[in-house]
Design a protein around this motif. Structure first.
Motif, PDB file in Angstrom:
ATOM      1  N   VAL A  10      10.119  11.196 -17.096  1.00  0.00           N
ATOM      2  CA  VAL A  10       9.127  10.344 -17.762  1.00  0.00           C
ATOM      3  C   VAL A  10       7.779  11.060 -17.696  1.00  0.00           C
ATOM      4  CG1 VAL A  10       7.885   8.139 -17.752  1.00  0.00           C
ATOM      5  CG2 VAL A  10      10.334   8.194 -17.197  1.00  0.00           C
ATOM      6  N   LEU A  11       7.150  11.151 -18.822  1.00  0.00           N
ATOM      7  CA  LEU A  11       5.822  11.746 -18.898  1.00  0.00           C
ATOM      8  C   LEU A  11       4.820  10.665 -19.266  1.00  0.00           C
ATOM      9  CD1 LEU A  11       3.783  14.071 -19.067  1.00  0.00           C
ATOM     10  CD2 LEU A  11       4.512  14.415 -21.440  1.00  0.00           C
ATOM     11  N   LEU A  12       3.771  10.541 -18.475  1.00  0.00           N
ATOM     12  CA  LEU A  12       2.700   9.588 -18.733  1.00  0.00           C
ATOM     13  C   LEU A  12       1.499  10.337 -19.303  1.00  0.00           C
ATOM     14  CD1 LEU A  12       2.925   7.649 -15.345  1.00  0.00           C
ATOM     15  CD2 LEU A  12       4.082   7.107 -17.497  1.00  0.00           C
ATOM     16  N   ILE A  13       1.033   9.913 -20.467  1.00  0.00           N
ATOM     17  CA  ILE A  13      -0.151  10.508 -21.075  1.00  0.00           C
ATOM     18  C   ILE A  13      -1.221   9.430 -21.168  1.00  0.00           C
ATOM     19  CG2 ILE A  13      -1.135  11.674 -23.069  1.00  0.00           C
ATOM     20  CD1 ILE A  13       1.592  12.769 -23.746  1.00  0.00           C
ATOM     21  N   GLY A  14      -2.230   9.561 -20.325  1.00  0.00           N
ATOM     22  CA  GLY A  14      -3.310   8.592 -20.302  1.00  0.00           C
ATOM     23  C   GLY A  14      -4.568   9.171 -20.916  1.00  0.00           C
ATOM     24  N   GLY A  15      -5.493   8.294 -21.218  1.00  0.00           N
ATOM     25  CA  GLY A  15      -6.763   8.718 -21.788  1.00  0.00           C
ATOM     26  C   GLY A  15      -7.400   7.566 -22.530  1.00  0.00           C
ATOM     27  N   ALA A  16      -8.654   7.696 -22.803  1.00  0.00           N
ATOM     28  CA  ALA A  16      -9.397   6.639 -23.483  1.00  0.00           C
ATOM     29  C   ALA A  16      -8.980   6.541 -24.940  1.00  0.00           C
ATOM     30  CB  ALA A  16     -10.896   6.910 -23.366  1.00  0.00           C
ATOM     31  N   ARG A  82      -6.549  -1.940 -14.375  1.00  0.00           N
ATOM     32  CA  ARG A  82      -6.039  -2.192 -13.020  1.00  0.00           C
ATOM     33  C   ARG A  82      -5.088  -3.387 -12.996  1.00  0.00           C
ATOM     34  NH1 ARG A  82     -11.724  -0.562 -10.072  1.00  0.00           N
ATOM     35  NH2 ARG A  82     -11.084   1.557  -9.537  1.00  0.00           N
ATOM     36  N   ALA A  83      -5.364  -4.387 -13.830  1.00  0.00           N
ATOM     37  CA  ALA A  83      -4.479  -5.557 -13.890  1.00  0.00           C
ATOM     38  C   ALA A  83      -3.116  -5.206 -14.468  1.00  0.00           C
ATOM     39  CB  ALA A  83      -5.133  -6.652 -14.738  1.00  0.00           C
ATOM     40  N   LEU A  84      -3.033  -4.103 -15.194  1.00  0.00           N
ATOM     41  CA  LEU A  84      -1.785  -3.696 -15.844  1.00  0.00           C
ATOM     42  C   LEU A  84      -0.995  -2.653 -15.044  1.00  0.00           C
ATOM     43  CD1 LEU A  84      -3.239  -3.553 -19.429  1.00  0.00           C
ATOM     44  CD2 LEU A  84      -1.277  -4.966 -18.754  1.00  0.00           C
ATOM     45  N   GLU A  85      -1.465  -2.314 -13.862  1.00  0.00           N
ATOM     46  CA  GLU A  85      -0.783  -1.268 -13.088  1.00  0.00           C
ATOM     47  C   GLU A  85       0.658  -1.638 -12.756  1.00  0.00           C
ATOM     48  OE1 GLU A  85      -4.497   1.061 -10.959  1.00  0.00           O
ATOM     49  OE2 GLU A  85      -3.503  -0.550  -9.836  1.00  0.00           O
ATOM     50  N   ALA A  86       0.901  -2.891 -12.388  1.00  0.00           N
ATOM     51  CA  ALA A  86       2.270  -3.310 -12.074  1.00  0.00           C
ATOM     52  C   ALA A  86       3.161  -3.211 -13.300  1.00  0.00           C
ATOM     53  CB  ALA A  86       2.274  -4.732 -11.517  1.00  0.00           C
ATOM     54  N   ALA A  87       2.607  -3.515 -14.473  1.00  0.00           N
ATOM     55  CA  ALA A  87       3.389  -3.423 -15.702  1.00  0.00           C
ATOM     56  C   ALA A  87       3.786  -1.979 -15.995  1.00  0.00           C
ATOM     57  CB  ALA A  87       2.588  -3.998 -16.874  1.00  0.00           C
ATOM     58  N   LEU A  88       2.869  -1.048 -15.767  1.00  0.00           N
ATOM     59  CA  LEU A  88       3.205   0.366 -15.980  1.00  0.00           C
ATOM     60  C   LEU A  88       4.332   0.794 -15.052  1.00  0.00           C
ATOM     61  CD1 LEU A  88       2.761   3.126 -17.252  1.00  0.00           C
ATOM     62  CD2 LEU A  88       1.054   3.577 -15.482  1.00  0.00           C
ATOM     63  N   LEU A  89       4.250   0.379 -13.798  1.00  0.00           N
ATOM     64  CA  LEU A  89       5.319   0.729 -12.850  1.00  0.00           C
ATOM     65  C   LEU A  89       6.653   0.146 -13.313  1.00  0.00           C
ATOM     66  CD1 LEU A  89       3.351   0.213  -9.538  1.00  0.00           C
ATOM     67  CD2 LEU A  89       4.186   2.385 -10.436  1.00  0.00           C
ATOM     68  N   GLY A  90       6.624  -1.058 -13.866  1.00  0.00           N
ATOM     69  CA  GLY A  90       7.840  -1.669 -14.381  1.00  0.00           C
ATOM     70  C   GLY A  90       8.427  -0.887 -15.537  1.00  0.00           C
ATOM     71  N   VAL A  91       7.571  -0.419 -16.432  1.00  0.00           N
ATOM     72  CA  VAL A  91       8.040   0.383 -17.566  1.00  0.00           C
ATOM     73  C   VAL A  91       8.684   1.674 -17.072  1.00  0.00           C
ATOM     74  CG1 VAL A  91       7.273   1.762 -19.551  1.00  0.00           C
ATOM     75  CG2 VAL A  91       6.412  -0.566 -19.248  1.00  0.00           C
ATOM     76  N   ASP A 107      -4.068   3.715 -23.372  1.00  0.00           N
ATOM     77  CA  ASP A 107      -5.425   3.660 -22.839  1.00  0.00           C
ATOM     78  C   ASP A 107      -5.460   3.114 -21.413  1.00  0.00           C
ATOM     79  OD1 ASP A 107      -5.806   4.185 -25.524  1.00  0.00           O
ATOM     80  OD2 ASP A 107      -6.980   2.387 -25.932  1.00  0.00           O
ATOM     81  N   TYR A 108      -4.505   2.220 -21.105  1.00  0.00           N
ATOM     82  CA  TYR A 108      -4.592   1.464 -19.863  1.00  0.00           C
ATOM     83  C   TYR A 108      -3.730   2.033 -18.740  1.00  0.00           C
ATOM     84  CZ  TYR A 108      -7.262  -2.110 -22.321  1.00  0.00           C
ATOM     85  OH  TYR A 108      -8.226  -2.791 -23.027  1.00  0.00           O
ATOM     86  N   LEU A 109      -3.315   3.286 -18.855  1.00  0.00           N
ATOM     87  CA  LEU A 109      -2.607   3.939 -17.751  1.00  0.00           C
ATOM     88  C   LEU A 109      -3.650   4.412 -16.743  1.00  0.00           C
ATOM     89  CD1 LEU A 109      -0.511   4.042 -20.087  1.00  0.00           C
ATOM     90  CD2 LEU A 109       0.193   6.258 -19.204  1.00  0.00           C
ATOM     91  N   THR A 110      -3.571   3.921 -15.524  1.00  0.00           N
ATOM     92  CA  THR A 110      -4.519   4.386 -14.516  1.00  0.00           C
ATOM     93  C   THR A 110      -3.918   5.530 -13.710  1.00  0.00           C
ATOM     94  OG1 THR A 110      -3.792   2.903 -12.747  1.00  0.00           O
ATOM     95  CG2 THR A 110      -5.503   2.065 -14.259  1.00  0.00           C
ATOM     96  N   VAL A 128       8.615  12.161 -12.579  1.00  0.00           N
ATOM     97  CA  VAL A 128       7.585  11.525 -13.410  1.00  0.00           C
ATOM     98  C   VAL A 128       6.349  12.391 -13.319  1.00  0.00           C
ATOM     99  CG1 VAL A 128       6.062   9.528 -13.677  1.00  0.00           C
ATOM    100  CG2 VAL A 128       8.486   9.187 -13.141  1.00  0.00           C
ATOM    101  N   ARG A 129       5.871  12.829 -14.461  1.00  0.00           N
ATOM    102  CA  ARG A 129       4.653  13.638 -14.538  1.00  0.00           C
ATOM    103  C   ARG A 129       3.592  12.839 -15.273  1.00  0.00           C
ATOM    104  NH1 ARG A 129       5.489  19.138 -14.449  1.00  0.00           N
ATOM    105  NH2 ARG A 129       3.224  19.243 -14.250  1.00  0.00           N
ATOM    106  N   ALA A 130       2.345  13.168 -15.024  1.00  0.00           N
ATOM    107  CA  ALA A 130       1.236  12.488 -15.697  1.00  0.00           C
ATOM    108  C   ALA A 130       0.151  13.488 -16.022  1.00  0.00           C
ATOM    109  CB  ALA A 130       0.669  11.375 -14.811  1.00  0.00           C
ATOM    110  N   VAL A 131      -0.496  13.270 -17.132  1.00  0.00           N
ATOM    111  CA  VAL A 131      -1.650  14.068 -17.527  1.00  0.00           C
ATOM    112  C   VAL A 131      -2.625  13.138 -18.232  1.00  0.00           C
ATOM    113  CG1 VAL A 131      -0.612  14.775 -19.727  1.00  0.00           C
ATOM    114  CG2 VAL A 131      -2.415  16.174 -18.701  1.00  0.00           C
ATOM    115  N   PHE A 132      -3.903  13.390 -18.028  1.00  0.00           N
ATOM    116  CA  PHE A 132      -4.937  12.559 -18.647  1.00  0.00           C
ATOM    117  C   PHE A 132      -5.780  13.409 -19.588  1.00  0.00           C
ATOM    118  CE2 PHE A 132      -3.385  10.033 -15.293  1.00  0.00           C
ATOM    119  CZ  PHE A 132      -3.556   8.719 -15.725  1.00  0.00           C
ATOM    120  N   LEU A 133      -5.862  12.964 -20.830  1.00  0.00           N
ATOM    121  CA  LEU A 133      -6.638  13.670 -21.842  1.00  0.00           C
ATOM    122  C   LEU A 133      -8.080  13.187 -21.783  1.00  0.00           C
ATOM    123  CD1 LEU A 133      -4.145  13.603 -24.844  1.00  0.00           C
ATOM    124  CD2 LEU A 133      -4.264  15.164 -22.885  1.00  0.00           C
TER     125      LEU A 133
END
Length: 198
Positions: A10-16, A82-91, A107-110, A128-133
């Motif tokens: 799973v790759l997480l791509i976060g950013g504004a 921050r309120a959506l952090e649990a939802a991201l973990l669930g996904v 946008d809401y990946l912390t 699981v990898r993550a990168v923030f643009l």
């Protein structure tokens, strides 16, 4: 549990907002035969299934525009993430139950949730990898909005908040030892993103 050439399950791509996440995610997903999850869809589903009374942290932007100017909007954007952090973990946990790699962007990946997801996955022998643009120029973000949403007209205030949120995400990512990638030059972003994750 992953394609041979994919360095992640799973790759997480976060950013504004307005920095080019969706386009980069689509290209990487196509390259790796990955499923794409737009976290905005998860956010919309959660907002539809809840109310501001029961889950105020999810509804800061579902009513009238918040008062208090750009500083207040930024504060509420961070609170929503921050309120959506649990939802991201669930996904992420759900995507790890199948054998198809996935790219989750939004946008809401912390960085805090991304780091926790990566640690949980590592404990299961998964990746699981993550990168923030990152884009710090409000004018560039405003130009991206104009290209993407021409009927909305100029959006300088929204772009200014997005640039500040981008800076916050970049700082948080650095604190969690997660990679931060400048969006520009946009033409080479997919290649630089792939290299950063190799």
């Amino acid at each position: 549990m992953h394609t041979d050439d994919s360095p992640w399950d799973v790759l997480l791509i976060g950013g504004a907002s307005g920095v080019g996440k969706s386009r980069a995610a689509a290209r990487l997903a196509a390259r790796h035969g990955a499923f794409t999850v737009e976290f905005d869809d998860v956010v919309a589903a959660l907002q539809a299934a809840t109310t501001a009374a029961t889950h105020p942290g999810l509804h800061h932007f579902t009513g009238p525009a918040p008062a208090g100017g750009a500083e207040r909007v930024l504060e509420l954007q961070i609170a929503t993430a921050r309120a959506l952090e649990a939802a991201l973990l669930g996904v992420v946990r759900n995507r790890l139950t199948v054998d198809v790699p996935a790219v989750v962007e939004g946008d809401y990946l912390t960085p805090a949730a991304a780091a926790r997801a990566a640690a949980e996955a590592a404990g299961q022998g998964r990746r699981v990898r993550a990168v923030f643009l990152h884009e710090d120029d409000p004018a560039r973000i405003a130009a991206n909005y104009a290209d993407r949403e021409p009927d909305c007209g100029p959006q300088p205030e929204r772009a200014a908040v997005s640039a500040r949120y981008s800076a916050w995400l970049a700082a948080q990512a650095a604190a969690h030892a997660l990679p931060v990638l400048d969006c520009r030059p946009y033409a080479t972003l997919p290649e630089r993103l792939a290299a950063a994750l190799a």
